[in-house]
Design an enzyme around this catalytic site. Structure first.
Site, PDB file in Angstrom:
ATOM      1  N   HIS A 165      49.260  57.058  22.149  1.00  0.00           N
ATOM      2  CA  HIS A 165      48.451  56.030  22.829  1.00  0.00           C
ATOM      3  C   HIS A 165      47.326  55.491  21.930  1.00  0.00           C
ATOM      4  CE1 HIS A 165      44.997  58.622  24.846  1.00  0.00           C
ATOM      5  NE2 HIS A 165      45.254  59.014  23.618  1.00  0.00           N
ATOM      6  N   ASP A 253      42.318  48.694  29.215  1.00  0.00           N
ATOM      7  CA  ASP A 253      42.211  50.159  29.239  1.00  0.00           C
ATOM      8  C   ASP A 253      40.969  50.472  30.070  1.00  0.00           C
ATOM      9  OD1 ASP A 253      41.587  52.841  28.635  1.00  0.00           O
ATOM     10  OD2 ASP A 253      42.529  52.699  26.656  1.00  0.00           O
ATOM     11  N   GLU A 298      45.645  53.890  31.609  1.00  0.00           N
ATOM     12  CA  GLU A 298      44.793  55.076  31.396  1.00  0.00           C
ATOM     13  C   GLU A 298      44.008  55.526  32.628  1.00  0.00           C
ATOM     14  OE1 GLU A 298      44.663  57.058  28.602  1.00  0.00           O
ATOM     15  OE2 GLU A 298      45.924  55.829  27.278  1.00  0.00           O
TER      16      GLU A 298
HETATM   17  N1  LIG Z   1      44.461  54.645  24.620  1.00  0.00           N
HETATM   18  C1  LIG Z   1      43.519  55.528  24.337  1.00  0.00           C
HETATM   19  N2  LIG Z   1      42.787  56.061  25.285  1.00  0.00           N
HETATM   20  N3  LIG Z   1      43.385  55.888  23.060  1.00  0.00           N
HETATM   21  C2  LIG Z   1      42.479  56.862  22.576  1.00  0.00           C
HETATM   22  C3  LIG Z   1      42.684  57.082  21.111  1.00  0.00           C
HETATM   23  C4  LIG Z   1      41.727  58.089  20.537  1.00  0.00           C
HETATM   24  C5  LIG Z   1      41.844  58.306  19.047  1.00  0.00           C
HETATM   25  N4  LIG Z   1      41.431  57.137  18.302  1.00  0.00           N
HETATM   26  C6  LIG Z   1      43.264  58.697  18.658  1.00  0.00           C
HETATM   27  O1  LIG Z   1      43.931  57.957  17.989  1.00  0.00           O
HETATM   28  O2  LIG Z   1      43.729  59.754  19.022  1.00  0.00           O
HETATM   29 MN   LIG Z   2      43.522  52.239  24.766  1.00  0.00          MN
HETATM   30 MN   LIG Z   3      40.755  53.670  25.339  1.00  0.00          MN
END
Ligand SMILES: NC(=[NH2+])NCCC[C@H](N)C(=O)O
Ligand SMILES: [Mn+2]
Ligand SMILES: [Mn+2]
Length: 326
Positions: A165, A253, A298
């Site tokens: 994600h 999100d 999310e």
């Molecule tokens: N869709 C989200 N909530 N992404 C969170 C990503 C957090 C972090 N940058 C990662 O790549 O693990």
């Molecule tokens: Mn996100």
């Molecule tokens: Mn996010």
């Protein structure tokens, strides 16, 4: 057939008896109950939580015709092998995204507006591929308005977590992972100059480099919103996303919003948008009338409080689809 799924303006009776005019759309809800892209479990219940919060009825009260297309088939992680640690469940997620892309493409072909419910944010690689493919066949590009605390522009090589994600935007812009970026056999799906990020406040060091490498058009951090105000930021962002495109997909999100108002999200980060800022952004999106498709991701009912994050998501969808106070 109308690409944006928009018909004539009607006057609808709003809850509480008020009258309001909104351009009616035929909206199809598509749930993607996926949580394999995140390490914290529970966002697979997001589609259900938003339905329970009255999504369909509340959009219909605005005058839209809403049909629920049900959920995309998603395997449970307990039955699956996660594969390489630097992009866990990538193969399964790419398959689910392909199904999602097909459902979104079909929805647009039938003249309806897709409203996609996540699920973790990796599903955006599917939904946006579907929108992009629909317009590619008509020789048009699309814009993407990515509203998020994060930039989700890691690749398996740069990801600190191995959570997919955190990678969908990189995939869509052609940085990889290929399995996710090459749905329909080509990449990239979107142009960097028509891709805008809004609300970011938690970016990994390598993501900063990826934003530059991809040439993402405009990035608005929370500081930009603090200093310049939501109205200026969103209008500038929508202009960039809409320049020379058929319109834009909005990927929301829910962790964009401050955890005070949206506690039930997979990856909460302090210092997010307020309740009013979030509504204003959605109201301006509705005013501009260039929304091609919308998604909310999310939402995590496991850590939510009495479903209030899902309820807020539904409220924001109503604002984005034209709800007005007066
Ligand atoms: N869709 C989200 N909530 N992404 C969170 C990503 C957090 C972090 N940058 C990662 O790549 O693990
Ligand atoms: Mn996100
Ligand atoms: Mn996010």
């Amino acid at each position: 057939m109308s690409g944006t799924g928009t018909n004539e303006t009607v006057v609808a009776t709003a809850p509480g008896g008020g009258l309001q005019s909104v351009p009616t759309r035929q909206i199809r809800v598509i749930g993607v109950p996926l949580d394999m892209g995140a390490s914290r479990r529970g966002v697979d219940m997001g589609p259900s939580a938003m339905r329970v919060a009255g999504l369909e009825a509340r959009l219909e009260a605005l005058g839209h015709r809403v049909t629920d297309g049900g959920n995309i088939k998603v395997e449970v992680p307990e039955t699956q092998a996660h594969g390489a640690e630097n992009a866990r469940y990538l193969k399964q997620i790419a398959e689910i995204c392909t199904r999602t892309a097909d459902a979104v493409l079909k929805t647009l072909e039938e003249g309806m507006t897709p409203l996609v419910l996540g699920g973790d944010h990796s599903i955006a690689a599917g939904s946006i591929s579907g929108v992009s493919e629909f317009y590619r066949r008509r020789n048009q590009n699309i814009g993407v308005v990515w509203i998020d605390a994060h930039s989700d522009i890691n690749t398996p090589e740069t990801s600190p977590s191995g959570n997919v994600h955190g990678m969908p935007l990189a995939a869509l812009l052609g940085l990889g992972p290929d399995l996710l970026g090459n749905i329909y056999g080509y990449a990239p799906k979107i142009l960097p100059e028509n891709t805008v990020l809004i609300g970011v406040r938690d970016i990994d060091a390598a993501e900063r480099a990826n934003i530059k490498r991809a040439g993402v058009g405009e990035v608005y951090t929370m500081r930009d919103i603090d200093e310049r105000g939501m109205r200026t930021v969103i209008e500038e962002a929508l202009r960039a996303a809409g320049r020379g495109t058929a319109g834009y997909h909005v990927s929301l999100d829910m962790d964009w919003i401050d955890p005070e108002d949206a506690p039930g999200v997979g990856t909460p980060v302090r210092g997010g948008a307020t309740y009013r800022e979030a509504h204003l952004a959605m109201e301006i999106i509705a005013d501009h009338g260039r929304l091609l498709s919308f998604e909310m991701v999310e939402v995590n009912p496991v850590i939510d409080e009495h479903n209030r994050t899902a309820d807020l998501a539904v409220e924001l969808a109503c604002s984005a689809f034209g709800k007005k106070i007066l």
